[in-house]
Design an enzyme around this catalytic site. Structure first.
Site, PDB file in Angstrom:
ATOM      1  N   GLU A 100      43.178  51.803  42.444  1.00  0.00           N
ATOM      2  CA  GLU A 100      42.081  51.786  41.473  1.00  0.00           C
ATOM      3  C   GLU A 100      40.838  52.466  42.053  1.00  0.00           C
ATOM      4  OE1 GLU A 100      39.603  48.483  38.822  1.00  0.00           O
ATOM      5  OE2 GLU A 100      41.120  47.836  40.264  1.00  0.00           O
TER       6      GLU A 100
ATOM      7  N   HIS B 282      36.406  41.395  43.675  1.00  0.00           N
ATOM      8  CA  HIS B 282      37.301  42.212  42.861  1.00  0.00           C
ATOM      9  C   HIS B 282      38.764  41.910  43.187  1.00  0.00           C
ATOM     10  CE1 HIS B 282      38.841  46.518  41.853  1.00  0.00           C
ATOM     11  NE2 HIS B 282      39.076  45.695  40.862  1.00  0.00           N
TER      12      HIS B 282
ATOM     13  N   GLU C  65      39.885  38.702  41.649  1.00  0.00           N
ATOM     14  CA  GLU C  65      40.178  38.864  40.213  1.00  0.00           C
ATOM     15  C   GLU C  65      41.625  39.328  39.999  1.00  0.00           C
ATOM     16  OE1 GLU C  65      40.495  42.329  37.573  1.00  0.00           O
ATOM     17  OE2 GLU C  65      38.439  42.394  38.322  1.00  0.00           O
ATOM     18  N   HIS C  66      42.131  40.171  40.898  1.00  0.00           N
ATOM     19  CA  HIS C  66      43.524  40.600  40.833  1.00  0.00           C
ATOM     20  C   HIS C  66      44.469  39.450  41.199  1.00  0.00           C
ATOM     21  CE1 HIS C  66      43.603  45.186  40.636  1.00  0.00           C
ATOM     22  NE2 HIS C  66      42.331  44.881  40.524  1.00  0.00           N
TER      23      HIS C  66
END
Length: 1005
Positions: free
Chosen positions: A267, A186, A189-190
């Site tokens: 998030e 994750h 992905e950022h």
């Protein structure tokens, strides 16, 4: 984090042999695979530059052309040409990069700006549902005027149906997280989108998209990571090149790591108060040891920052190693859609995406880790304390992976029957017992529910108070229904009914927005065989009763997991899930019930299969018109009781129609959403808290009957009929409604808007505590009221917010790392114009007033930026907004929604978009600069709304980490040292009583 994901399958693009090396240069070398096309085929295609692939089955109503190919580096690509939908196909030359100098940021000072591609990044349109859980089907507040208007503005601005779009899916997700770095997939992905070797500007791609009317997004799931964007067609090729560089040579600079970890942590904090997310994490923890579902996929500051520092783990090196190992071309699928010919798209894709390296390593495979939930821990009853005040029972089974049966769709067949609500259904029986309010059954196709190792089938029942007391009986009714299905076996008649319904929908399907379409298809390529790319997730293609029966027979009571959600279980729940803090308890199924379910228990005679569906459409003829063609709806019938607007579809020519009626009564005050701002601004609005407290006083049959009688006594009905109906039939619809409701006309016209308070010329603060105990999330919105304005001024506000969006995100999120959601918004509150800037942060990190001050710093910075705005940059943004507004509707429903919004708000300006484009063509740069300055002067009307979370930065020393429960009254807080000189609101009703009300206003000219 989690987007919709689909499981792996063997029908993806051709694979390299496991471990096969390609090229001699390691990762930097491109793999060479055999060409799939003969010279004769090539000559044939060159004669027809948009000749599609006949093997790909598509809907007869789909005008697009498709071509599938594999590049030499192993990347698979699906090309979609929508050239048939355009007046003329642009030449390849006209789509080249025409304004290379224009792609620079507007001023030199922005060269160091940075923002990554955000998976939930807010657009500048207003969305007052920020606080609502997406998964909550019961969270349906009545629509208000502002919501209707803003929903329509979002539609106008998104306009993606005519934009070009691309999506890329990497067949790697959180299952590949290292054990010592939860959330690394994750986090990558950022990070991957923060500049590339060719385009090093950290925020360059996002700024380029925003300047040209585009957007981007990304999501990480168990076995997928998906990236997608859209943009004006003119700039599509350059956008593709900029985008592809993130997969060719991303920078992933060290300096950005700590900043972006804060975004991931924010998030994670936003995800915590979600019952759906909490259930997933709890169930995942029940998997067998060693199964990747036990991992913590979200990642947070603890796993990606603090723990790595303690263990001297170099997160930068690990990120680059993860990218090297998993972001390889032969793991990837790309889908592009634009109005260019297929030949042009193929040339671009080969030229750009062939540069993505192929490391030759075998794809990660988890298919051997079957039956992860076949454990004693799974087959128990879990009592869970939810965030929302709700009773629900969830029954789940862990099944073998079902993706290989996509042509049969056994889970779809079973969920169709379980979710049936008519006579003989589970829900019908439970409602008669007053035990249930709603029922959902099926598989959500998220990575958690369906992947290469298992599929989840779950049935969730929303219970009444009485149903909660009888939850074992509710479960028994579900098991009786399933046993009935098992004994009867699959029913071909029902399967064929479902098949017909899905086929009708597919045959006359609406054209989807390209960005959504390419996102879905790039996942489909991983799952389905080529001929099924477009049909595999929609159509039932093969009836195989043995496959359906095999799945049905596995849905037995003793292999089920039961999760009972209720705040009433709090005292029994002494366990706590590590990451989301979910309070729960675990116990064996009650022995009397487990013994019953282990036996051959009796069937329930009230439960049976649905009767034959006699309402499946068979007549798809288009009705002959009995009314002159019109561009916009016309009022064809008007009486004292109501009126009806009508438009015969003369554009899409499909056998569909929409019928909508609005019942207008002075007894109804539209309900408020959980939005303190509109509660302050809109006079007479009821808040969620007000409504709850009123309900808690008791709602009696007599009072409900009295209200129904009063509501039906005097009404005005306004309707819209649009599509495949005649004007005669449309008039009959209005007459039918009037006849059935038997009401008298209103003695006076009833406005549908609220009157809005006129804020004083000062800066006000309204600070309230969040309604979820222990929730760390705070939301800070600074709103500037403009007033009753013209349509031209409305377009100026839209333009201002477009200019503001990217620097707002860059300043407040990327550089200041204040929170995950950061966005400006154009506000139309019952016709009164304004704009706002919103930041969602955490009280564990930031005081809300500190964030408010940072928003003011941003606005000061933006003032300077506006003074340096070049004429060229201004014109580029105007052109982008005009282009979006000139996009045609891609399907009938979009046109209907826009027309219905005009009717619901009683504005009736059906050609609003044309007027807005005309206004935009007349605005100047100085108009825009002056417009912003007018809102920032001494006469400014500003209102800060702080919904404050629980955390040390807000003075909360004993934060309830359980995130337990809801609070049903607003707690007003005084300002702290940051805003001690700011006037603040102690009571909303008393405050608004002192203010003047602005006249009713509609933005018409």
């Amino acid at each position: 984090m989690s987007g919709k994901s689909k499981p792996l399958s063997s029908c993806s693009c051709p694979e390299l042999a496991a471990g096969q090396r390609v090229g001699a240069g390691g990762r930097g070398a491109a793999a060479r695979l055999p060409q799939e096309e003969s010279e004769a085929q090539g000559r044939g295609r060159r004669a027809h530059p948009s000749l599609g692939d006949p093997a790909i089955v598509k809907s007869p109503s789909d005008p697009k052309h498709y071509r599938y190919l594999m590049l030499q580096n192993g990347l698979c690509a699906l090309l979609i040409s929508d050239a048939n939908n355009m007046d003329s196909v642009p030449s390849e030359e006209s789509s080249e990069w025409e304004d290379n100098d224009e792609t620079e940021i507007e001023t030199d000072e922005d060269d160091d700006s940075g923002a990554e591609m955000d998976e939930d990044k807010e657009n500048y349109e207003d969305d007052d549902n920020d606080g609502d859980d997406e998964e909550d089907p019961n969270n349906s507040d009545d629509m208000e005027m502002e919501e209707l208007t803003e929903k329509e503005e979002a539609k106008k601005r998104s306009g993606t149906e005519k934009l070009s779009a691309a999506a890329l899916c990497v067949a790697v997700g959180s299952f590949c997280d290292p054990e010592d770095l939860p959330g690394l997939a994750h986090f990558l992905e950022h990070m991957v989108f923060m500049g590339s070797l060719k385009y090093p500007d950290e925020n360059g791609f996002d700024a380029f998209l925003k300047k040209h009317g585009g957007s981007d997004n990304a999501s990480t799931d168990c076995e997928r990571t998906v990236f997608h964007f859209d943009i004006q067609q003119k700039y599509f090729k350059e956008a593709l090149d900029r985008w592809a560089q993130f997969f060719i040579h991303p920078l992933m600079i060290r300096d950005a790591i700590d900043r972006e970890v804060e975004a991931v942590d924010s998030e994670y904090q936003l995800a915590r108060p979600s019952d759906a997310n909490r259930r997933e994490l709890l169930l995942g923890s029940l998997a067998r040891p060693g199964h990747p579902m036990k991992k913590f996929f979200w990642g947070n500051a603890e796993t990606l920052k603090h723990e790595p520092k303690k263990s001297n783990t170099d997160i930068y090196t690990r990120l680059r190693d993860f990218w090297q190992h998993y972001y390889s071309a032969h793991y990837m699928n790309v889908v592009v859609q634009s109005k260019e010919t297929l030949d042009t798209l193929e040339k671009w894709v080969k030229e750009i995406f062939s540069q993505i390296p192929n490391n030759g390593l075998p794809k990660p495979n988890f298919g051997h880790l079957t039956q992860p939930f076949d454990t004693p821990e799974f087959y128990k009853l879990y009592r869970v304390v939810p965030i929302r005040n709700v009773h629900s029972l969830s029954i789940a089974w862990g099944l073998p992976p079902q993706e290989r049966h996509y042509r049969v769709k056994p889970l779809h067949y079973i969920s169709w029957l379980v979710g049936h609500e008519g006579k003989g259904s589970v829900l019908s029986f439970l409602r008669k017992k007053f035990w249930a309010l709603a029922l959902y059954g099926g598989n959500g196709e998220t990575g958690f529910e369906q992947n290469s190792t298992y599929s989840i089938f779950s049935i969730s029942v929303t219970l009444t108070d009485e149903g909660y007391e009888h939850f074992y009986e509710v479960a028994h009714v579900v098991f009786q229904y399933l046993k009935m299905l098992q004994k009867r076996g699959p029913d071909k008649r029902i399967w064929e009914e479902i098949q017909k319904i899905e086929a009708n929908e597919f045959y006359f399907q609406d054209q989807a927005d390209p960005i959504d379409y390419v996102e879905s298809l790039c996942e489909n390529i991983h799952i389905f065989c080529k001929e099924d790319f477009l049909t595999g997730d929609q159509l039932l293609l093969e009836y195989k009763p043995e496959i359906i029966a095999d799945v049905l027979n596995q849905l037995c009571p003793l292999r089920a997991n039961l999760v009972l959600l209720s705040a009433a279980s709090e005292r029994k729940c002494h366990l706590k899930e590590r990451w989301f803090g979910t309070q729960y308890s675990v116990e064996d199924i009650d022995k009397s019930w487990s013994d019953l379910w282990a036996s051959d228990f009796q069937l329930n005679q009230d439960l049976h299969l649905p009767e034959e569906n006699k309402y499946i459409a068979t007549d798809f003829s288009l009705k002959a018109s009995d009314w002159p063609d019109t561009e916009h709806p016309v009022k064809i019938l008007s009486t004292h009781h109501g009126c009806v607007w009508y438009k015969k579809d003369n554009k899409f020519k499909i056998p569909k129609a929409y019928i909508r009626f609005h019942l207008i009564s002075p007894l109804i005050q539209q309900s408020a959403k959980r939005d303190v701002r509109s509660l302050i601004l809109e006079h007479g609005k009821w808040s969620m808290v007000d409504r709850y407290r009123r309900l808690m006083k008791g709602l009696y049959t007599e009072s409900l009957s009295s209200f129904v009688k009063g509501f039906k006594s005097h009404l005005y009905v306004e309707g819209l009929v649009q599509g495949n109906f005649t004007s005669r039939e449309s008039k009959d619809f209005l007459n039918y409604v009037v006849l059935k409701l038997q009401f008298l006309p209103l003695p006076h016209p009833c406005p549908v808007q609220f009157r809005v308070v006129d804020l004083p010329n000062t800066h006000l603060l309204c600070k309230v505590k969040t309604l979820n105990r222990g929730d760390a999330n705070s939301e800070v919105t600074v709103y500037y009221q403009s007033g009753a304005r013209s349509l031209r001024e409305y377009t100026l506000m839209e333009l201002l917010v477009m200019h503001m969006e990217e620097p707002c995100f860059n300043f407040l999120r990327t550089k200041q790392t204040l929170g995950y959601h950061v966005y400006p918004t154009c506000r139309n509150t019952s016709g009164i114009l304004g704009f706002s800037v919103t930041v969602t942060t955490q009280a564990t990190k930031n005081n809300s007033e500190f964030v408010d001050k940072k928003i003011e710093e941003f606005l000061l910075y933006f003032e300077g930026k506006m003074r340096l705005l070049t004429e060229k940059a201004f014109r580029t943004q105007v052109s982008a907004l005009i282009h979006i507004k000139e996009c045609e509707d891609s399907y009938l429903g979009e046109e209907v929604d826009r027309n219905w919004n005009e009717i619901m708000t009683q504005q009736y300006l059906f050609d609003r978009l044309a007027h807005e484009v005309e206004a935009l063509r007349s605005v100047t740069k100085s108009d825009l600069v002056d417009w912003f300055q007018a809102h920032r002067g001494k006469e400014r009307k500003a209102l800060s709304i702080h919904v404050v979370g629980f955390g040390k930065q807000e003075g909360d020393s004993d934060v309830q980490q359980s995130l337990l429960g809801e609070i049903y009254q607003l707690t007003f807080l005084p300002p702290s040292s940051y805003m001690k000189n700011t006037s603040y609101i102690r009571d909303i009703r008393n405050f608004t009583l002192m203010l003047n009300l602005l006249p009713y206003h509609k933005i018409l000219k």
